[in-house]
Scaffold this motif. Structure first.
Motif, short mmCIF file in Angstrom:
data_model
loop_
_atom_site.label_atom_id
_atom_site.label_comp_id
_atom_site.label_asym_id
_atom_site.label_seq_id
_atom_site.Cartn_x
_atom_site.Cartn_y
_atom_site.Cartn_z
N ALA A 22 23.48 31.28 27.80
CA ALA A 22 22.37 32.20 28.04
C ALA A 22 22.85 33.65 28.05
CB ALA A 22 21.67 31.86 29.35
N ALA A 23 23.99 33.90 28.67
CA ALA A 23 24.53 35.27 28.72
C ALA A 23 24.93 35.74 27.33
CB ALA A 23 25.72 35.34 29.67
N GLN A 24 25.54 34.86 26.56
CA GLN A 24 25.92 35.23 25.20
C GLN A 24 24.69 35.50 24.34
OE1 GLN A 24 29.46 33.14 23.47
NE2 GLN A 24 29.24 31.91 25.33
N GLY A 25 23.67 34.67 24.48
CA GLY A 25 22.42 34.89 23.73
C GLY A 25 21.76 36.20 24.12
N ALA A 26 21.73 36.50 25.41
CA ALA A 26 21.13 37.76 25.88
C ALA A 26 21.90 38.96 25.37
CB ALA A 26 21.06 37.76 27.41
N ALA A 27 23.23 38.85 25.36
CA ALA A 27 24.06 39.96 24.86
C ALA A 27 23.82 40.19 23.37
CB ALA A 27 25.54 39.67 25.12
N VAL A 28 23.71 39.10 22.62
CA VAL A 28 23.44 39.21 21.18
C VAL A 28 22.08 39.85 20.96
CG1 VAL A 28 22.96 37.88 19.08
CG2 VAL A 28 24.99 37.36 20.45
N ARG B 105 16.34 36.62 13.11
CA ARG B 105 16.83 35.30 13.53
C ARG B 105 18.34 35.30 13.29
NH1 ARG B 105 14.78 30.27 14.38
NH2 ARG B 105 12.71 30.99 13.78
N VAL B 106 19.10 35.02 14.36
CA VAL B 106 20.56 35.03 14.29
C VAL B 106 21.06 33.61 14.54
CG1 VAL B 106 22.68 35.99 15.25
CG2 VAL B 106 20.64 37.40 15.15
N SER B 107 21.92 33.13 13.65
CA SER B 107 22.55 31.81 13.80
C SER B 107 23.97 31.99 14.30
CB SER B 107 22.56 31.08 12.46
OG SER B 107 21.24 30.91 12.00
N LEU B 108 24.32 31.23 15.35
CA LEU B 108 25.62 31.38 15.99
C LEU B 108 26.33 30.05 16.12
CD1 LEU B 108 24.48 33.51 19.08
CD2 LEU B 108 25.43 34.38 16.95
N GLU B 109 27.64 30.14 16.23
CA GLU B 109 28.47 29.02 16.66
C GLU B 109 29.20 29.53 17.89
OE1 GLU B 109 30.98 27.26 13.71
OE2 GLU B 109 29.36 27.11 12.25
N LEU C 164 29.38 39.28 20.71
CA LEU C 164 30.21 38.13 21.05
C LEU C 164 31.65 38.54 21.34
CD1 LEU C 164 28.84 35.47 18.56
CD2 LEU C 164 28.40 35.66 21.03
N ALA C 165 32.15 39.53 20.62
CA ALA C 165 33.52 40.00 20.85
C ALA C 165 33.66 40.64 22.22
CB ALA C 165 33.92 40.99 19.76
N ALA C 166 32.58 41.22 22.73
CA ALA C 166 32.62 41.89 24.03
C ALA C 166 32.45 40.91 25.19
CB ALA C 166 31.53 42.96 24.10
N GLN C 167 32.06 39.68 24.92
CA GLN C 167 31.84 38.69 25.96
C GLN C 167 33.18 38.11 26.43
OE1 GLN C 167 28.76 37.30 27.35
NE2 GLN C 167 28.28 39.35 26.62
N PRO C 168 33.28 37.77 27.73
CA PRO C 168 34.51 37.15 28.23
C PRO C 168 34.83 35.84 27.50
CG PRO C 168 33.01 37.64 30.05
CD PRO C 168 32.29 37.96 28.77
N ASP C 169 33.80 35.10 27.09
CA ASP C 169 34.00 33.84 26.37
C ASP C 169 34.07 34.06 24.86
OD1 ASP C 169 33.84 32.42 28.75
OD2 ASP C 169 31.65 32.30 28.62
N GLY C 170 34.05 35.32 24.44
CA GLY C 170 33.99 35.63 23.01
C GLY C 170 35.33 35.47 22.33
N PRO C 171 35.38 35.80 21.06
CA PRO C 171 36.60 35.70 20.28
C PRO C 171 37.68 36.61 20.84
CG PRO C 171 34.75 36.34 18.89
CD PRO C 171 34.26 36.27 20.29
#
Length: 141
Positions: free
Chosen positions: A93-99, A81-85, A38-45
């Protein structure tokens, strides 16, 4: 008089025993991998989180909870199983695929287990409006 001690020959590595990695350890690896993805995603933290934990959890940005993982291990196979906010709008979808790919990569690398399945639960979506309201409420306190 003492009898000489007989030293048995060394057993082959496959017969010496096994290393057992607890499910909770694999879950921690998976949760950290999700934070990294998630940190590596453009929409990430906004801050990067490295394998050692970095400067805090990725989920603490903008009031989000850090990713949480549960794992079931059977032999050398881990089901995760990963739980995300996540923020909304964003490419969920892109964030889920990256995770998923990061979790598979890290669990295989660190625990030596295959990961045929990574389920993603998106528990909360945080809109820009909610983030703005949360920041405003914090300033008022």
């Amino acid at each position: 008089m003492t009898t000489p001690r007989v030293v048995p020959p060394h057993a082959p590595p496959a017969e010496r025993g096994a290393t057992r990695i607890a499910d909770r350890v694999v879950a921690k690896i998976a949760a950290q991998a999700a934070r990294e993805a998630l940190a590596a995603q453009p929409d990430g933290p906004p801050r990067a989180v490295g394998p050692a934990g970095g400067s805090g959890s990725a989920g603490s940005a903008a009031g989000r909870a850090a990713p949480h993982a549960t794992v079931t291990v059977h032999h050398d196979i881990a089901r995760v199983r990963v739980s995300l906010e996540l923020d909304y709008p964003s490419d969920l979808a892109a964030q889920g695929a990256a995770v998923r790919s990061q979790v598979v990569r890290r669990v295989e690398e660190y625990a030596g287990m295959s990961v045929p399945e990574v389920d993603i639960d998106i528990e909360h979506l945080h809109s820009a409006h909610t983030r703005t309201a949360a920041l405003r409420d914090r300033k008022l306190r």
